[in-house]
Design a protein around this motif. Structure first.
Motif, PDB file in Angstrom:
ATOM      1  N   THR A  81      54.699  52.829 107.946  1.00 43.14           N
ATOM      2  CA  THR A  81      54.812  51.330 108.107  1.00 43.14           C
ATOM      3  C   THR A  81      55.153  50.942 109.492  1.00 43.14           C
ATOM      4  OG1 THR A  81      57.097  51.722 107.279  1.00 43.14           O
ATOM      5  CG2 THR A  81      55.267  51.226 105.559  1.00 43.14           C
ATOM      6  N   ASP A  82      55.879  51.951 110.382  1.00 42.14           N
ATOM      7  CA  ASP A  82      56.177  51.520 111.762  1.00 42.14           C
ATOM      8  C   ASP A  82      55.078  51.670 112.627  1.00 42.14           C
ATOM      9  OD1 ASP A  82      58.711  51.031 111.080  1.00 42.14           O
ATOM     10  OD2 ASP A  82      59.647  52.937 111.355  1.00 42.14           O
ATOM     11  N   ILE A  83      53.783  52.103 112.157  1.00 38.01           N
ATOM     12  CA  ILE A  83      52.752  52.137 113.054  1.00 38.01           C
ATOM     13  C   ILE A  83      52.053  50.912 113.174  1.00 38.01           C
ATOM     14  CG2 ILE A  83      50.520  53.356 113.656  1.00 38.01           C
ATOM     15  CD1 ILE A  83      51.895  55.872 111.949  1.00 38.01           C
ATOM     16  N   ALA A  84      51.881  50.430 114.344  1.00 38.05           N
ATOM     17  CA  ALA A  84      51.239  49.049 114.400  1.00 38.05           C
ATOM     18  C   ALA A  84      49.799  49.016 114.193  1.00 38.05           C
ATOM     19  CB  ALA A  84      51.414  48.524 116.022  1.00 38.05           C
ATOM     20  N   ALA A  85      48.932  50.149 114.599  1.00 39.81           N
ATOM     21  CA  ALA A  85      47.735  50.188 114.356  1.00 39.81           C
ATOM     22  C   ALA A  85      47.073  51.353 114.664  1.00 39.81           C
ATOM     23  CB  ALA A  85      46.740  48.947 115.140  1.00 39.81           C
ATOM     24  N   ILE A  86      45.870  51.853 114.159  1.00 35.72           N
ATOM     25  CA  ILE A  86      44.918  52.963 114.548  1.00 35.72           C
ATOM     26  C   ILE A  86      44.010  52.541 115.384  1.00 35.72           C
ATOM     27  CG2 ILE A  86      43.429  54.849 113.925  1.00 35.72           C
ATOM     28  CD1 ILE A  86      45.082  54.671 111.209  1.00 35.72           C
ATOM     29  N   GLY A  87      43.714  52.797 116.762  1.00 31.91           N
ATOM     30  CA  GLY A  87      42.801  52.557 117.625  1.00 31.91           C
ATOM     31  C   GLY A  87      41.752  53.628 117.417  1.00 31.91           C
ATOM     32  N   ASN A  88      40.614  53.128 116.857  1.00 32.05           N
ATOM     33  CA  ASN A  88      39.449  54.162 116.607  1.00 32.05           C
ATOM     34  C   ASN A  88      38.299  53.837 117.295  1.00 32.05           C
ATOM     35  OD1 ASN A  88      37.948  56.170 115.165  1.00 32.05           O
ATOM     36  ND2 ASN A  88      37.250  54.598 113.862  1.00 32.05           N
ATOM     37  N   HIS A  89      38.124  54.806 118.115  1.00 34.69           N
ATOM     38  CA  HIS A  89      36.756  54.586 119.131  1.00 34.69           C
ATOM     39  C   HIS A  89      35.598  54.889 118.211  1.00 34.69           C
ATOM     40  CE1 HIS A  89      33.396  56.352 121.442  1.00 34.69           C
ATOM     41  NE2 HIS A  89      33.754  55.406 122.254  1.00 34.69           N
ATOM     42  N   GLY A  90      35.707  55.854 117.099  1.00 35.90           N
ATOM     43  CA  GLY A  90      34.440  56.287 116.564  1.00 35.90           C
ATOM     44  C   GLY A  90      33.692  57.245 117.205  1.00 35.90           C
ATOM     45  N   GLN A  91      32.585  57.689 116.754  1.00 39.94           N
ATOM     46  CA  GLN A  91      31.690  58.672 117.356  1.00 39.94           C
ATOM     47  C   GLN A  91      30.287  58.048 117.568  1.00 39.94           C
ATOM     48  OE1 GLN A  91      31.848  62.283 117.575  1.00 39.94           O
ATOM     49  NE2 GLN A  91      29.999  61.753 118.784  1.00 39.94           N
ATOM     50  N   THR A  92      30.040  58.110 119.175  1.00 44.57           N
ATOM     51  CA  THR A  92      28.762  57.456 119.684  1.00 44.57           C
ATOM     52  C   THR A  92      27.751  58.019 119.136  1.00 44.57           C
ATOM     53  OG1 THR A  92      29.931  56.463 121.731  1.00 44.57           O
ATOM     54  CG2 THR A  92      27.584  56.883 121.570  1.00 44.57           C
ATOM     55  N   LEU A  93      26.578  57.438 118.425  1.00 41.15           N
ATOM     56  CA  LEU A  93      25.370  58.076 118.311  1.00 41.15           C
ATOM     57  C   LEU A  93      24.394  57.727 119.311  1.00 41.15           C
ATOM     58  CD1 LEU A  93      25.010  57.675 114.596  1.00 41.15           C
ATOM     59  CD2 LEU A  93      25.895  59.709 115.852  1.00 41.15           C
ATOM     60  N   LEU A  94      24.214  56.382 119.639  1.00 37.46           N
ATOM     61  CA  LEU A  94      23.358  55.732 120.572  1.00 37.46           C
ATOM     62  C   LEU A  94      24.242  54.892 121.584  1.00 37.46           C
ATOM     63  CD1 LEU A  94      20.139  54.922 118.542  1.00 37.46           C
ATOM     64  CD2 LEU A  94      20.404  57.004 120.142  1.00 37.46           C
ATOM     65  N   HIS A  95      23.669  55.006 122.861  1.00 37.89           N
ATOM     66  CA  HIS A  95      24.211  54.127 123.922  1.00 37.89           C
ATOM     67  C   HIS A  95      23.010  53.633 124.637  1.00 37.89           C
ATOM     68  CE1 HIS A  95      27.300  52.255 126.372  1.00 37.89           C
ATOM     69  NE2 HIS A  95      26.778  52.711 127.587  1.00 37.89           N
ATOM     70  N   ARG A  96      22.622  52.455 124.661  1.00 46.40           N
ATOM     71  CA  ARG A  96      21.753  52.094 125.338  1.00 46.40           C
ATOM     72  C   ARG A  96      21.823  50.713 126.078  1.00 46.40           C
ATOM     73  NH1 ARG A  96      16.991  54.943 123.795  1.00 46.40           N
ATOM     74  NH2 ARG A  96      15.959  53.865 125.614  1.00 46.40           N
ATOM     75  N   PRO A  97      22.433  50.586 127.171  1.00 43.53           N
ATOM     76  CA  PRO A  97      23.051  49.252 127.594  1.00 43.53           C
ATOM     77  C   PRO A  97      21.929  48.654 128.431  1.00 43.53           C
ATOM     78  CG  PRO A  97      24.012  51.093 128.918  1.00 43.53           C
ATOM     79  CD  PRO A  97      23.321  51.688 127.633  1.00 43.53           C
ATOM     80  N   ASP A  98      20.794  49.519 128.826  1.00 42.53           N
ATOM     81  CA  ASP A  98      19.700  48.794 129.731  1.00 42.53           C
ATOM     82  C   ASP A  98      18.441  48.410 128.667  1.00 42.53           C
ATOM     83  OD1 ASP A  98      21.157  49.252 132.079  1.00 42.53           O
ATOM     84  OD2 ASP A  98      20.864  51.433 131.936  1.00 42.53           O
ATOM     85  N   ASP A  99      18.489  48.762 127.445  1.00 35.05           N
ATOM     86  CA  ASP A  99      17.315  47.939 126.815  1.00 35.05           C
ATOM     87  C   ASP A  99      17.460  46.652 126.743  1.00 35.05           C
ATOM     88  OD1 ASP A  99      16.970  50.901 126.292  1.00 35.05           O
ATOM     89  OD2 ASP A  99      16.919  50.775 124.189  1.00 35.05           O
ATOM     90  N   ASN A 100      16.348  46.042 126.022  1.00 29.26           N
ATOM     91  CA  ASN A 100      16.484  44.672 125.873  1.00 29.26           C
ATOM     92  C   ASN A 100      15.925  44.131 124.296  1.00 29.26           C
ATOM     93  OD1 ASN A 100      16.331  41.904 126.242  1.00 29.26           O
ATOM     94  ND2 ASN A 100      14.382  41.901 127.371  1.00 29.26           N
ATOM     95  N   PRO A 101      17.040  43.843 123.661  1.00 33.30           N
ATOM     96  CA  PRO A 101      18.106  43.807 123.649  1.00 33.30           C
ATOM     97  C   PRO A 101      19.111  45.037 123.804  1.00 33.30           C
ATOM     98  CG  PRO A 101      17.937  43.552 121.445  1.00 33.30           C
ATOM     99  CD  PRO A 101      16.324  43.641 122.243  1.00 33.30           C
ATOM    100  N   ALA A 102      20.042  44.938 124.735  1.00 35.35           N
ATOM    101  CA  ALA A 102      20.949  46.253 124.816  1.00 35.35           C
ATOM    102  C   ALA A 102      21.911  46.503 123.627  1.00 35.35           C
ATOM    103  CB  ALA A 102      21.970  45.964 126.118  1.00 35.35           C
TER     104      ALA A 102
END
Length: 354
Positions: A81-102
């Motif tokens: 109960t004293d933990i403010a939060a879990i920061g969860n990045h997760g598992q990246t499957l695809l990362h396409r920032p240059d696609d349209n739409p990104a």
């Protein structure tokens, strides 16, 4: 944090003090279950587009993340109960920032994680930066700024599946993905030796550098693009490598050349940064041969682990996403537009209440 290498789930319990100091209370690392690796790699590389696998992995990863949280808490006297939060990045499957739409996709069901742990979760950190026109990577230079005194300068090198750098000068950050870190070396030794990684670079050390192959790899347009830029396994994968193997080099020679690719691209970016000190973190830091090659290519630059700054180099990314979760809960920006190319500062992450 489970990185692009999908080798482990890293968890760290962190207290952020009012004076800006960071206290690491405990850490825990859990090997990624073997049954999850193959579908993760297939989805990352584009070998699979099976939506069933995406949904199944999303649920299963949340269960493993929850188990990691439980194991972490068990190492401490901290009440749940004293933990403010879990920061969860997760598992990246695809990362396409240059696609349209990104787009970018990280899985590991945050709803399920909150339900299983009874702790508020902050997740989905990258998509808001993408929506704001950014690359959504790297995100941790904003955190690195907090580790360097305002008038000092330093560079950070992360060697995960993908390698990236952060450069901090006079309180300003820059950074980008330099290219492959461990991902190609891991995939190549997995194909030929059935091993998850090349321990200390021993197999690469047994090979000879293939200058022709190295030149062909370095000709990839990604290496010649200006920042902001980011990449992933959907670009740098075995299909990419196979297209460049016009001859039939010995497998160990390919491994040696893949190691050199990581060393050359990372060291070139670090030299161009103008920094006189470099702090390293990530799994690739344990590859002795790779680190020796990077040090050789950097000449007299000081290279040290981030433990000199008070952050365990094996848990730097997990600590950074704890910081990003705190930024979200505090309603403060988590991105640095100078790094990601976003239109402005944004609060990153979504809160999933306990």
């Amino acid at each position: 944090m489970s990185g692009t290498s999908a080798d482990a789930i890293d968890a760290v319990m962190t207290r952020f003090k009012g004076d800006g100091a960071i206290e690491t209370i405990a850490s825990h690392s859990k090997a990624m279950p073997e049954g999850l690796k193959a579908p993760i790699f297939a989805l990352q590389s584009g070998a699979s587009r099976d939506i069933y696998d995406v949904c199944r992995l999303d649920a299963e990863l949340a269960q493993h993340y929850a188990a990691s949280v439980d194991s972490l808490i068990a190492k401490t006297s901290v009440a749940r109960t004293d933990i403010a939060a879990i920061g969860n990045h997760g598992q990246t499957l695809l990362h396409r920032p240059d696609d349209n739409p990104a787009f970018t996709l990280q899985i590991g069901d945050n709803h399920r994680l909150a339900e299983l742990t009874g702790i508020t979760v902050v997740g989905d950190f990258r998509r808001r930066d993408i929506a704001a026109g950014g690359q959504a990577a790297p995100l941790i230079p904003a955190f690195h700024k907090t580790l360097v005194a305002p008038k000092e300068s330093a560079a950070f090198l992360n060697i995960g599946g993908i390698a990236n750098i952060s450069c901090i000068k006079q309180g300003e950050a820059s950074g980008f993905d330099t290219g492959p870190g461990n991902t190609l070396m891991d995939a190549w030794i997995r194909r030929h030796k059935g091993l998850d990684f090349d321990r200390s670079g021993a197999w690469a050390r047994a090979g000879s550098l293939d200058e022709k192959l190295l030149k062909a790899m370095l000709a990839d347009p990604y290496f010649h693009r200006a920042a902001p830029k980011s990449t992933g396994q959907d670009h740098f994968n075995l299909a990419w490598l196979s297209a460049l193997l016009t001859d039939s080099p010995a497998p160990e020679d390919v491994q040696r050349t893949l190691l050199e690719l990581t060393a050359v691209t990372a060291s070139t970016a670090l030299r161009q940064s103008g920094s006189q000190s470099v702090f390293t973190f990530g799994g690739g830091r344990h590859n002795d041969f790779l680190m020796a090659r990077i040090q050789d290519l950097l000449g007299g630059l000081s290279v040290s682990p981030t433990s000199k700054l008070g952050v365990d180099p094996d848990f730097m990314e997990a600590t950074a996403f704890a910081w990003l979760a705190k930024q979200c809960l505090d309603g403060k920006p988590g991105n640095d537009p100078a790094v990601t190319g976003a239109r402005g500062e944004r609060v990153l992450g979504v809160v999933f209440p306990a």
